[in-house]
Design a protein around this motif. Structure first.
Motif, short mmCIF file in Angstrom:
data_model
loop_
_atom_site.label_atom_id
_atom_site.label_comp_id
_atom_site.label_asym_id
_atom_site.label_seq_id
_atom_site.Cartn_x
_atom_site.Cartn_y
_atom_site.Cartn_z
N ALA A 56 -7.22 -72.77 29.07
CA ALA A 56 -7.43 -73.19 30.45
C ALA A 56 -6.72 -74.52 30.72
CB ALA A 56 -8.92 -73.30 30.75
N LYS A 65 -2.39 -69.81 35.75
CA LYS A 65 -3.81 -69.55 35.98
C LYS A 65 -4.28 -68.47 35.02
CE LYS A 65 -7.49 -70.32 38.43
NZ LYS A 65 -8.20 -71.57 38.32
N ALA A 67 -7.82 -66.09 33.90
CA ALA A 67 -9.16 -65.63 34.26
C ALA A 67 -9.51 -64.45 33.36
CB ALA A 67 -9.22 -65.21 35.73
N GLN A 82 -14.36 -74.27 33.41
CA GLN A 82 -12.99 -74.34 32.89
C GLN A 82 -12.18 -73.09 33.25
OE1 GLN A 82 -11.65 -76.41 29.93
NE2 GLN A 82 -13.10 -77.98 30.53
N MET A 83 -12.84 -71.93 33.28
CA MET A 83 -12.13 -70.66 33.45
C MET A 83 -13.00 -69.71 34.26
SD MET A 83 -10.58 -68.56 30.30
CE MET A 83 -10.60 -66.80 30.33
#
Length: 161
Positions: A56, A65, A67, A82-83
């Motif tokens: 992250a 990015k 996820a 953080q994520m």
């Protein structure tokens, strides 16, 4: 912009975490989107969480990015800050697309009037290239073939050996 989906399985520990972190680090020479599939992961160890935190941070530094989705274990508030984690793959992909690209889906086929063109990075050698329309392209430097969609997402073709 490159987008990658990683399907993970087993126990997410130091071994898987370090390999994934090295791959992510290699791919973040230009801003990219990373979607992590945790549906087959049975456990995330403490060291695994540390690698997710490092991923992250790396993404934040490079404009990328990351996820995840499908995680069956509890997520701490620190990890959640953080994520981003989602229940379904479609939610995760929609989140990643909207982060960079607005409301429309990535595979939108409506042509846009653009006289000056857009820039992308070659998925193989990271050379900055300019393109005016979506479709198949060839890097003049390394001869890698790839497809660019309307949003500027790059998809490489697999080579058969």
């Amino acid at each position: 912009m490159k987008s990658l989906l990683f399907r993970l399985a087993g126990i997410f520990s130091a071994e898987i975490g370090s390999e994934l972190y090295l791959k992510l680090k290699e791919e973040t020479h230009s801003p990219s989107l990373f979607c992590l599939d945790f549906t087959e992961v049975s456990e995330v160890t403490e060291v695994g969480w540390e690698f997710l935190r490092k991923m992250a941070e790396r993404c934040k530094e490079t404009g990328s990015k990351v996820a995840g989705f499908g995680l069956k274990t509890q997520i701490s508030e620190e990890a959640r800050s953080q994520m981003s984690f989602f229940q379904e793959e479609s939610e995760c992909i929609l989140f990643l697309e909207s982060f960079y690209l607005g409301e429309a889906p990535a595979n939108e086929q409506i042509p846009t009037p653009s006289a000056e063109g857009k820039t992308i990075h070659c998925p193989e050698c990271q050379t900055l290239l300019r393109f005016k329309q979506m479709g198949d392209h060839l890097c003049p430097k390394c001869q890698t073939k790839f497809f660019v969609n309307l949003k500027g997402w790059v998809s490489t073709y697999e080579r058969l050996l």
